[in-house]
Design an enzyme around this catalytic site. Structure first.
Site, PDB file in Angstrom:
ATOM      1  N   CYS A 290       0.845  -1.189   0.000  1.00 32.25           N
ATOM      2  CA  CYS A 290       0.000   0.000   0.000  1.00 32.25           C
ATOM      3  C   CYS A 290       0.886   1.246   0.000  1.00 32.25           C
ATOM      4  O   CYS A 290       2.081   1.162   0.288  1.00 32.25           O
ATOM      5  CB  CYS A 290      -0.915   0.008   1.222  1.00 32.25           C
ATOM      6  SG  CYS A 290      -0.034  -0.172   2.771  1.00 32.25           S
TER       7      CYS A 290
ATOM      8  N   CYS B 207       2.673   1.861   3.115  1.00 32.28           N
ATOM      9  CA  CYS B 207       3.771   0.945   3.412  1.00 32.28           C
ATOM     10  C   CYS B 207       5.070   1.437   2.775  1.00 32.28           C
ATOM     11  O   CYS B 207       6.138   1.346   3.367  1.00 32.28           O
ATOM     12  CB  CYS B 207       3.427  -0.455   2.913  1.00 32.28           C
ATOM     13  SG  CYS B 207       1.805  -1.004   3.450  1.00 32.28           S
TER      14      CYS B 207
END
Lengths: 77, 396
Positions: free
Chosen positions: A10, A13
Site C-alpha cells: 500500500c 507501506c
C-alpha cells in the site's frame, strides 16, 4: 540489526519504508531492511494492521506510518 | 542444539518500560482546545439552517413560500412542511438551494469532527491490543467486551479478513469474533453522534443498545451452532510465529496526529459519497411529493421496514452519504425506525464485505450471518417505529 516493514504494497507501506531508510541514513546506522509483503506471513507474525515495523523481531508500531524521530528512537536503543 | 527455550531467551531483553501516568500540560492543552472546537462547532451547527435560509432568500432573493417552516421541517419530526405540489418552480428551487447549502457544511463538519475524535480514541485500541484483551480468560464477559471493542476498533470491510484470521489464530472463540465483526458496522459512530445531536441521548442510546444486542445475539448463536465447521481449513492450519510486541508509547500529540491522518484519509475516500448523498437528499427534500413517498415508506404500511432493508443492501456507501438522505426522508415524515433500518442496511450489510469474507468462511456461514443481521435490523426498525412517536418518552 534487522528491520522488517510489513505491508502488502500500500502507499502507506512505501512511505513507512522510506521513513525507516531516512532514519537510518540520518543516524548513520547500519541495518538490513526487509519488506514483508506476503499476506499470510504478515498475519502469522501476529500483525493485524499494516503498515507495521519490527526491529529485531520486536514489533514497534502497527497500522500507521511512524515519524522519523520515532524510528530513530527505536534504532538507537 | 537449539531449543525453543533459546529463542525465547533471545527475545527476553526487551522488557517493556514501566508505564507511568504523568500529567502533561501539553496533553491537557490539546484536550482543552478540542473541547473548545466542539463547543464552537455545536453553536455554528445549530445556526446553520438560519444562515442557509438567509443566504437563499435574502442574498439570492428566491421567493419564500408564505408560512414555510423552512429547514426546521428537516430537523424536527413534527413540523409539517408545505407540500411540494403547492410550490411554484422558483419556490422549489429556493427550497433545494437552502437544503443543499445547509447540508454540505452540516455533514462535512459533523463527519470531520467524528472522524478526528475517533482517530484519537482509536489510537488507544489497535487491533493487536484488542486481540490481546479478548484472548485473555474472560468467560461470559467475552461477548459484551467484544461488542464494545467492535465499536471502538479501527475497522473497515477491507481489513475484515486479517482481523478475522488474527482473532481465530489467537484462540478467540468464533462466536466472540463474530460479535466483534457485527458490532463494528451495526453501531456506527457517525450515525450514533448524529442521533445524539439531532434526536437526543435517549434515541442514540436506544440505537446503540439494540445494535449491540443484535451483535451479541449473532455471536452467541454462531458459537452455539459450532460455526467453526464452516471456517476455511487454511485459517485453522495457519502456523503462527508471533513476534513480541512493544506497547505503544504515543503521547497526546501523536494521537492528535493520528486523528488528522484519519480525517485526511477518510474524507478523501468518502467525499464523493457525501456529495451524491446531499444531491439525492436535496431532490427528495424539494421535489419528491410527500404523499407518494409516504405511500411507499409511511408508517401505515407494514412492509416499509423490510423494504428499507431490501433497498439498502445493494447500496454500498459511507454513513456520510446516507445522512443527508436520512434527514430529507425524516423531513418528509418517514418514521425514524424505517430510516434507521435503511441506514443500518446500507452500512452493515455490504456485499463487498461478504465477498471478502468468503476467503475465510464457507458460504453457508456467511449467508446465516447476513440473515441474522438482516432480521435484527428489521426488528430494530419495527421497535423504533413502535416506540418513537411524537410525544413519547423518547422525544422530549
Amino acid at each position: 540489526m534487522k528491520i522488517a516493514v510489513y505491508g502488502a504494497g500500500c502507499a502507506k507501506c512505501h512511505k513507512t519504508e522510506e521513513i525507516v531508510k531516512q532514519a537510518l541514513a540520518e543516524t548513520g546506522t547500519e541495518a538490513e531492511v526487509v519488506k514483508v509483503t506476503d499476506f499470510k506471513e504478515i498475519i502469522t507474525a501476529g500483525i493485524m494492521s499494516t503498515p507495521a515495523v519490527a526491529v529485531d523481531e520486536v514489533v514497534k508500531s502497527t497500522g500507521r506510518v511512524p515519524s522519523v524521530n520515532e524510528v530513530k528512537g527505536w534504532i538507537s536503543g | 542444539m537449539t531449543t525453543s527455550e533459546d529463542t525465547i531467551s533471545q527475545q527476553e531483553p526487551v522488557a517493556p518500560p514501566p508505564r507511568r501516568f504523568t500529567l502533561r500540560w501539553k496533553s491537557l492543552g490539546l484536550l482543552a482546545l478540542l473541547a473548545l472546537v466542539i463547543v464552537g462547532w455545536y453553536q455554528f451547527d445549530q445556526n446553520l439552517p438560519k444562515y442557509a435560509e438567509w443566504y437563499t432568500y435574502s442574498v439570492l432573493k428566491y421567493p419564500r413560500p408564505a408560512g414555510d417552516p423552512g429547514l426546521a421541517a428537516v430537523d424536527n419530526c413534527c413540523t409539517e412542511p408545505i407540500p411540494t405540489e403547492q410550490l411554484s418552480q422558483a419556490e422549489r428551487m429556493g427550497r433545494a438551494i437552502a437544503f443543499a447549502l445547509y447540508q454540505f457544511p452540516h455533514v462535512f463538519l459533523l463527519l470531520s469532527l467524528v472522524v478526528f475524535v475517533m482517530g484519537v480514541v482509536r489510537s488507544y485500541f489497535a487491533p493487536e491490543r484488542v486481540r490481546a484483551l479478548l484472548a485473555g480468560r474472560l468467560g461470559r464477559f467475552g461477548h459484551p467486551l467484544a461488542a464494545l471493542l467492535g465499536v471502538l476498533t479501527p475497522f473497515c470491510s477491507c481489513s475484515a479478513v486479517p482481523l478475522f484470521v488474527g482473532f481465530v489464530t489467537a484462540g478467540i472463540p468464533l462466536g466472540v469474533t463474530f460479535t466483534f465483526l457485527t458490532a463494528a458496522p451495526l453501531v456506527n459512530e457517525v450515525a450514533l453522534f448524529f442521533l445524539v445531536k439531532e434526536f437526543g441521548i435517549r434515541i442514540a442510546a436506544l440505537y446503540a443498545i439494540t445494535g449491540l444486542s443484535i451483535a451479541l445475539f449473532a455471536g452467541w448463536l454462531i458459537g452455539r451452532i459450532r460455526g467453526e465447521r464452516y471456517v476455511e481449513a487454511w485459517v485453522k492450519e495457519a502456523a503462527v510465529h508471533r513476534l513480541a510486541m512493544e506497547p505503544s508509547q504515543m503521547v497526546m500529540e501523536d494521537r492528535f496526529r493520528a486523528g488528522f491522518v484519519a480525517w485526511k484519509e477518510i474524507l478523501g475516500r468518502v467525499w464523493l459519497f457525501l456529495v451524491i448523498g446531499v444531491l439525492i437528499g436535496t431532490v427528495v427534500h424539494a421535489y419528491v411529493s410527500q404523499e407518494h413517498l409516504l405511500g411507499a415508506l409511511g408508517n401505515k404500511q407494514w412492509w416499509s421496514v423490510p423494504l428499507a432493508v431490501v433497498v439498502g443492501v445493494p447500496i454500498y456507501s459511507n454513513p456520510a452519504g446516507v445522512l443527508p438522505v436520512m434527514q430529507a426522508l425524516l423531513g418528509k415524515g418517514v418514521a425514524l425506525g424505517t430510516v434507521l433500518t435503511f441506514l443500518m442496511a446500507v452500512i452493515a450489510l455490504s456485499l463487498p464485505e461478504f465477498i471478502i469474507l468468503r476467503k475465510v468462511l464457507k458460504t453457508r456461514l456467511i449467508a446465516l450471518f447476513a440473515l441474522i443481521v438482516a432480521c435484527g435490523i428489521i426488528i430494530v426498525g419495527y421497535l423504533f417505529n413502535w416506540l418513537i412517536t411524537p410525544g413519547s418518552w423518547f422525544i422530549p
